[in-house]
Design a protein around this motif. Structure first.
Motif, PDB file in Angstrom:
ATOM      1  N   GLU A  25      15.455  -6.708  -7.561  1.00 61.26           N
ATOM      2  CA  GLU A  25      14.495  -6.891  -6.473  1.00 61.26           C
ATOM      3  C   GLU A  25      14.795  -8.165  -5.698  1.00 61.26           C
ATOM      4  O   GLU A  25      14.745  -8.184  -4.464  1.00 61.26           O
ATOM      5  N   THR A  26      15.127  -9.238  -6.403  1.00 66.10           N
ATOM      6  CA  THR A  26      15.448 -10.507  -5.749  1.00 66.10           C
ATOM      7  C   THR A  26      16.697 -10.364  -4.898  1.00 66.10           C
ATOM      8  O   THR A  26      16.722 -10.817  -3.754  1.00 66.10           O
ATOM      9  N   GLU A  27      17.721  -9.717  -5.428  1.00 63.26           N
ATOM     10  CA  GLU A  27      18.948  -9.498  -4.659  1.00 63.26           C
ATOM     11  C   GLU A  27      18.660  -8.668  -3.419  1.00 63.26           C
ATOM     12  O   GLU A  27      19.162  -8.964  -2.336  1.00 63.26           O
ATOM     13  N   PHE A  28      17.858  -7.620  -3.569  1.00 56.22           N
ATOM     14  CA  PHE A  28      17.540  -6.762  -2.434  1.00 56.22           C
ATOM     15  C   PHE A  28      16.759  -7.536  -1.378  1.00 56.22           C
ATOM     16  O   PHE A  28      17.048  -7.440  -0.198  1.00 56.22           O
ATOM     17  N   GLU A  29      15.773  -8.328  -1.822  1.00 53.96           N
ATOM     18  CA  GLU A  29      14.996  -9.118  -0.866  1.00 53.96           C
ATOM     19  C   GLU A  29      15.877 -10.133  -0.148  1.00 53.96           C
ATOM     20  O   GLU A  29      15.731 -10.353   1.048  1.00 53.96           O
ATOM     21  N   ASP A  30      16.799 -10.762  -0.879  1.00 52.20           N
ATOM     22  CA  ASP A  30      17.693 -11.731  -0.247  1.00 52.20           C
ATOM     23  C   ASP A  30      18.527 -11.067   0.838  1.00 52.20           C
ATOM     24  O   ASP A  30      18.729 -11.621   1.905  1.00 52.20           O
ATOM     25  N   ARG A  31      19.012  -9.853   0.553  1.00 52.61           N
ATOM     26  CA  ARG A  31      19.827  -9.125   1.532  1.00 52.61           C
ATOM     27  C   ARG A  31      19.015  -8.649   2.709  1.00 52.61           C
ATOM     28  O   ARG A  31      19.484  -8.607   3.833  1.00 52.61           O
ATOM     29  N   SER A  32      17.761  -8.240   2.447  1.00 51.60           N
ATOM     30  CA  SER A  32      16.979  -7.623   3.515  1.00 51.60           C
ATOM     31  C   SER A  32      15.965  -8.570   4.129  1.00 51.60           C
ATOM     32  O   SER A  32      15.216  -8.180   5.006  1.00 51.60           O
ATOM     33  N   SER A  33      15.941  -9.819   3.682  1.00 47.87           N
ATOM     34  CA  SER A  33      14.968 -10.774   4.207  1.00 47.87           C
ATOM     35  C   SER A  33      15.167 -10.948   5.712  1.00 47.87           C
ATOM     36  O   SER A  33      16.205 -11.390   6.168  1.00 47.87           O
ATOM     37  N   GLY A  34      14.150 -10.565   6.465  1.00 45.59           N
ATOM     38  CA  GLY A  34      14.224 -10.674   7.918  1.00 45.59           C
ATOM     39  C   GLY A  34      14.962  -9.522   8.565  1.00 45.59           C
ATOM     40  O   GLY A  34      14.918  -9.361   9.769  1.00 45.59           O
ATOM     41  N   ASP A  35      15.635  -8.709   7.762  1.00 47.84           N
ATOM     42  CA  ASP A  35      16.359  -7.564   8.283  1.00 47.84           C
ATOM     43  C   ASP A  35      15.491  -6.319   8.142  1.00 47.84           C
ATOM     44  O   ASP A  35      14.660  -6.215   7.253  1.00 47.84           O
ATOM     45  N   LEU A  36      15.738  -5.385   9.004  1.00 47.01           N
ATOM     46  CA  LEU A  36      15.035  -4.114   8.950  1.00 47.01           C
ATOM     47  C   LEU A  36      15.959  -3.068   8.336  1.00 47.01           C
ATOM     48  O   LEU A  36      17.158  -3.045   8.609  1.00 47.01           O
ATOM     49  N   VAL A  37      15.388  -2.225   7.473  1.00 51.00           N
ATOM     50  CA  VAL A  37      16.167  -1.183   6.801  1.00 51.00           C
ATOM     51  C   VAL A  37      15.528   0.173   7.077  1.00 51.00           C
ATOM     52  O   VAL A  37      14.377   0.258   7.493  1.00 51.00           O
ATOM     53  N   GLU A  38      16.270   1.234   6.832  1.00 48.64           N
ATOM     54  CA  GLU A  38      15.745   2.590   6.990  1.00 48.64           C
ATOM     55  C   GLU A  38      14.501   2.753   6.115  1.00 48.64           C
ATOM     56  O   GLU A  38      14.422   2.183   5.024  1.00 48.64           O
ATOM     57  N   THR A  39      13.563   3.548   6.580  1.00 49.62           N
ATOM     58  CA  THR A  39      12.321   3.739   5.828  1.00 49.62           C
ATOM     59  C   THR A  39      12.587   4.365   4.453  1.00 49.62           C
ATOM     60  O   THR A  39      11.889   4.045   3.490  1.00 49.62           O
ATOM     61  N   ALA A  40      13.590   5.214   4.344  1.00 47.42           N
ATOM     62  CA  ALA A  40      13.917   5.815   3.046  1.00 47.42           C
ATOM     63  C   ALA A  40      14.371   4.751   2.052  1.00 47.42           C
ATOM     64  O   ALA A  40      14.008   4.790   0.878  1.00 47.42           O
ATOM     65  N   VAL A  41      15.151   3.795   2.521  1.00 49.33           N
ATOM     66  CA  VAL A  41      15.613   2.699   1.667  1.00 49.33           C
ATOM     67  C   VAL A  41      14.426   1.845   1.229  1.00 49.33           C
ATOM     68  O   VAL A  41      14.292   1.493   0.053  1.00 49.33           O
TER      69      VAL A  41
END
Length: 84
Positions: A25-41
């Motif tokens: 979860e931490t790795e995912f948040e670091d990667r997606s922090s401030g970024d927008l991802v597909e709703t499925a992701v």
């Protein structure tokens, strides 16, 4: 193996799994922090239905519409689900 030992082994495994989930979860948040991802992701990462994520993007502003599709802010949604 006795019941007590089995329970101890399960608790150790559960602690390892919990630590692994927190790390991912931490790795995912670091990667997606401030970024927008597909709703499925976002839905998969948060354990929610895609429709729930889309609805929150639309009603609460947790995403943007891009090219006819919603993109979600996972960090903002995660915080929202922590508070509810």
């Amino acid at each position: 193996m006795s019941t007590v030992r089995k329970l101890a082994a399960i608790r150790r495994q559960l602690a390892q799994i919990t630590a692994l989930v927190a790390e991912i979860e931490t790795e995912f948040e670091d990667r997606s922090s401030g970024d927008l991802v597909e709703t499925a992701v976002a839905a998969e990462a948060l354990g929610q239905k895609i429709d729930t994520i889309r609805n929150l993007c639309r009603r609460k502003g947790f995403g943007q519409r891009a090219g006819g599709r919603w993109k979600a802010d996972v960090a903002a949604l995660r915080e929202y689900f922590r508070q509810t």
